[in-house]
Write a protein that holds these residues in place. Structure first.
Motif: not given
Length: 908
Positions: A290-306
């Motif tokens: 749960v502590e990494n929820v924001a980082v996971v969100h940004h990672l998923n977005n970065a993967l989608k973007a690429h």
């Protein structure tokens, strides 16, 4: 063959019939009082309001007054408005008073019906809210009905877009307040961002009557109201996370182009965890903690973007800016941005300037807003098809109110054509015939695009006299609708819900008088012209009646039966003649839902020729079944959204109640002391584990933590070296030293300043953490769906993790407040500053059908703060009033050397 249920209904009547029957004796009792009320003078009739209020003060209930109060309103309406409520309108008023939905056909006078329960429920003085779908109707209904309320000694207020807080406060203080659902919801959210009770505008939620209840509580409730503001600049984080994606191989992720999803494989997850650890962005044991929820969100977005978005196809880059391309039209859409950090991820990928993303400062769904009212009621022409949803979500039942006069409208069976082209040809032919015989026609379409397409067809066929109504609510719209009943008039409209204006055969005389006579002064000349207009309208009405009344012609079935019924209901008002018919084709959206390919093949085999239609009651039944399926699916979607929002709503209630307690608290010293003691307990428990030997204590760590959290340099290491000392002794000594430091500070500041400081820091810290928490919940919501792949229920996962995040937020609150209050020396002189302002933000409500923002292009600024930025050389360090607007990270103008947010900005 009649079913057992049908047989019972024939003998005993339906449950609705029985309910209406129960109210008839009260209607008769109101009628018996009519002569008595007529005999009263205006003053005596007005005096009844004070009399009722006295009876309530002496222990009577509102239900005991219903007969007399309704009789008073009926007589007052006759005198002040020239309108006498019919018996069926009294029944509608009783249903509303009971806290139910009154389903009343168009033209049955819902606006007048509302005055009966509104007057009765306004008597206790807690305020009654009448909710409308747009500003125009709020203003119109309030101005119209305030004559009646004013006659009876009650005050009326209106809330519309663009009003100041003072105007809003005054409107809410009235006995009766007319407002739109958006304004009410935003005022509630804004009130819970204020820092003083006196700044708040609403005064509670006692009773609300929602007009067009199906439109507001179902259609508009598909999306929440949101207040958003810009986040702090996090471009470094986006750039850092973006740098990880090119290092991944194809085995590290899975792409589903059809669903537009991109996910990390197990191998990819491990690789990303290592990268995050190196970059010091990783917390906890695993990536999906749960502590990494924001980082996971940004990672998923970065993967989608690429991996899912392509330059020059989905977007282009020009002038250091990333512009979205509309996938349907291929046009650029400057100003439009992807939400939830995806746009920033694309900006990081392309190396352009990263604009800060907007964060949610506050949000609420209409479901959760309207469920706050002690009593809720609603009225509409169409509610019974959604009765299950009203019952499940809002606890509202639906009562169908009989019409004043029997309905004369003929509802014809649908005509089904094979192609859209054939359908439009038939529609144009039918419109021509109706217009030729002087019959007014209302044409219903499902979208703006289709209404314009039909308009083109009519022009091609030489029909030039028609009106197209497809704009969003507007005052000119009401005038077009009002005159749509003139003989031979053709009006094309998208969705007839919530127009709030009757289509009267022959036209609306009052609107014509207003339009044609305008500002003509009163006198014999005006009276003569008014009389002539009324006579002309009456003549036109007879003409339209003779031609068959209003013809409602629908070009397509809507997903929801309710919208179809709304359209039909425009015809046949108050016993007028009328007819309705739906034209369909096998290429329509709804027809495709239940396999029109098979039907098309069958019709060709049967030898259906071009421009021939099928007309059969079975088709109507089949369509109704298809509509029921779509309605059930939409209900499930709304129910699921609400389940997630309920989790946030429970937390929202706790935070908002806590804010009110803090605002009302005269002395917060105890609350602050409790927080301080909890922080000390946590510090000691962390560094001196239970039952640990003295040599296992982290004395140095505790000393540092005490300096950080309590701003105290205590000889913890010396205490720990004493013979036989226990952890409780150390805890007591730290607590004693902290309490003494806090007491010394309070004495130096004085009780008034200290209370102000404590209240300001508590409220602002709570608000800041709540906003961060909302961002985390948004991020959690966007990734929790993936848990379904692991056979775990996303809703349960969301509930438990949202609870963990909330607990962490409360712990952070204690620590942050304690740290600030133990360092508050610098801001003594700021106690003279004005109270903190509501943060700047924008209001948004996305229209669920069009995807457009109801406030787009006319953004609601929620902070009415006129502070301007002042050049540093023009600021006087000793006079905060000369500083203007200071950025949070700017050095404080007082010269302390601290950042503004840690100095005067701590509660300025």
């Amino acid at each position: 063959m009649v079913s057992v249920g049908g047989f019972a209904r024939k003998i005993f009547g339906s449950s609705n019939d029985r309910r209406i029957k129960k109210l008839r004796p009260q209607v008769a009792a109101i009628g018996d009082l009519e002569k008595e009320m007529e005999a009263l003078s205006d003053e005596a009739l007005r005096g009844k309001t004070a009399e009722f209020r006295e009876q309530l003060a002496n222990g009577k209930k509102l239900d005991d007054l219903i007969v007399t109060a309704f009789a008073v309103v009926r007589e007052a309406a006759r005198r002040s408005l020239g309108m006498r409520p019919f018996d069926v309108q009294l029944i509608g008023g009783m249903v509303l008073h009971e806290g139910s939905i009154a389903e009343m056909k168009t033209g049955e006078g819902k606006t007048l019906v509302a005055t009966l329960p509104v007057y009765l429920n306004a008597l206790p003085g807690n305020g009654v809210h009448v909710v409308t779908v747009n500003d125009y109707l709020a203003r119109r209904d309030a101005e119209w009905m305030s004559k009646l309320y004013g006659f009876l000694g009650l005050s009326t207020g209106i809330i519309v877009h663009g009003m100041s807080d003072e105007e809003r406060r005054a409107a809410y203080a009235c006995d009766i307040t007319y407002a739109t659902n958006n304004e009410l919801g935003f005022d509630y959210l804004r009130d819970n961002m204020k820092y003083e009770r006196a700044q708040m505008v609403q005064r509670g939620h006692a009773f609300a009557i929602v007009d067009e209840v199906d439109s507001i509580l179902i259609d508009e409730a598909r999306t929440p109201l949101i207040i958003s503001g810009p986040l702090d600049d996090r471009s470094e984080l986006y750039a850092k996370i973006d740098s990880f994606i090119p290092l991944l191989t194809e085995e590290d992720y899975e792409i589903d182009e059809k669903q537009r999803t991109a996910t990390f494989t197990e191998q990819g997850t491990e690789k990303v965890e290592d990268m995050l650890r190196e970059a010091d962005l990783f917390k906890g044991e695993a990536l999906y903690d749960v502590e990494n929820v924001a980082v996971v969100h940004h990672l998923n977005n970065a993967l989608k973007a690429h991996k899912l978005f392509q330059r020059d196809k989905d977007y282009i880059v020009r002038n250091d800016e990333l512009v979205i391309i509309d996938e349907f039209t291929g046009r650029m859409m400057p100003g439009r941005r992807y939400s939830e950090g995806l746009h920033q991820a694309l900006e990081a990928k392309e190396g352009v300037s990263i604009q800060p993303e907007n964060q949610t400062l506050a949000s609420i769904t209409f479901q959760n807003y309207f469920r706050m009212y002690d009593k809720l009621a609603g009225m509409t022409g169409t509610a019974s098809t959604e009765a299950e949803e009203f019952g499940n979500i809002y606890g509202l039942d639906v009562a169908e109110i009989p019409t004043n006069l029997p309905i004369q409208r003929m509802d014809e069976d649908d005509e089904v054509y094979r192609t859209v082209t054939e359908k439009y040809r038939a529609i144009v032919r039918d419109i021509k015939e109706a217009q030729a015989k002087g019959q007014p026609v209302l044409v219903g379409t499902t979208s703006i695009e289709k209404s314009e397409l039909l308009a083109e067809h009519l022009l091609k066929e030489g029909i030039k006299e028609f009106q197209v109504l497809n704009a969003r609510h507007h005052e000119s719209e009401a005038q077009i609708v009002a005159q749509a009943g003139k003989p031979g008039a053709v009006t094309i409209a998208t969705n007839m819900a919530g127009r709030g204006t009757d289509i009267q055969l022959g036209g609306n005389p009052d609107m014509r008088i207003e339009e044609e006579l305008g500002d003509m002064p009163a006198g014999p000349e005006r009276d003569a012209k008014e009389k002539a207009i009324r006579e002309d309208v009456q003549r036109l009405k007879e003409q339209a009646k003779a031609a068959g009344g209003l013809y409602v012609l629908a070009t397509e079935r809507h997903e929801s039966r309710r919208i179809d019924n709304q359209l039909r209901g425009r015809s046949g008002r108050q016993g007028d003649p009328g007819r309705s018919k739906f034209y369909l084709s096998l290429q329509d959206d709804l027809m495709r839902i239940f396999g029109s390919d098979r039907m098309d093949g069958m019709l060709q085999k049967l030898g259906l020729k071009e421009d021939e239609a099928i007309v059969h009651p079975w088709i109507n039944k089949a369509l109704e079944k298809a509509q029921k399926k779509v309605e059930a699916r939409n209900f499930d979607i709304r129910k699921n959204l609400l389940k997630f929002d309920d989790v946030m709503n429970d937390q929202r209630k706790v935070v908002f109640e806590q804010r009110l307690e803090l605002m009302d608290g005269e002395n917060l010293t105890e609350t602050v002391a409790e927080m301080r003691h909890d922080v000390i307990d946590d510090l000691v428990a962390t560094h001196i584990p239970e039952k640990a030997y003295a040599e296992q204590w982290d004395v140095e760590g505790l000393k540092k933590a005490v300096r950080q959290s309590l701003n105290l340099d205590l000889p913890v290491d010396e205490w720990a070296a004493e013979e036989g000392i226990a952890e409780d002794d150390i805890r007591e000594r730290i607590t004693e030293a902290a309490d003494k430091a806090a007491a010394d500070r309070a004495e130096r500041f004085g009780p008034d300043i200290m209370t102000y400081v404590e209240k300001s820091i508590l409220l602002q810290t709570l608000d800041g953490l709540w906003r961060e928490h909302l961002v985390n919940l948004d991020h959690l919501r966007s990734v929790v769906g993936f848990r379904g792949y692991a056979q775990r229920d996303p809703l349960n996962e969301y509930k438990s993790e949202a609870f963990e995040l909330f607990q962490a937020m409360l712990a952070n609150l204690r620590t942050a407040v304690t740290e600030q209050l133990m360092r508050v020396e610098l801001v003594r002189e700021a106690a003279d500053a004005p109270p903190p302002q509501t943060p700047e933000g924008e209001g948004h409500h996305i229209d669920a059908t069009t995807g457009e923002d109801d406030f787009g292009g006319d953004t609601m600024t929620l902070a009415r703060n006129e502070t301007q930025v002042v050049a540093p050389e023009q600021r006087d360090p000793n006079d905060p009033s000369t500083w203007g607007k200071v950025a949070r990270n700017e050095p404080c103008p007082c010269g302390s050397g601290k950042k503004y947010k840690h100095c005067h900005g701590a509660f300025a």
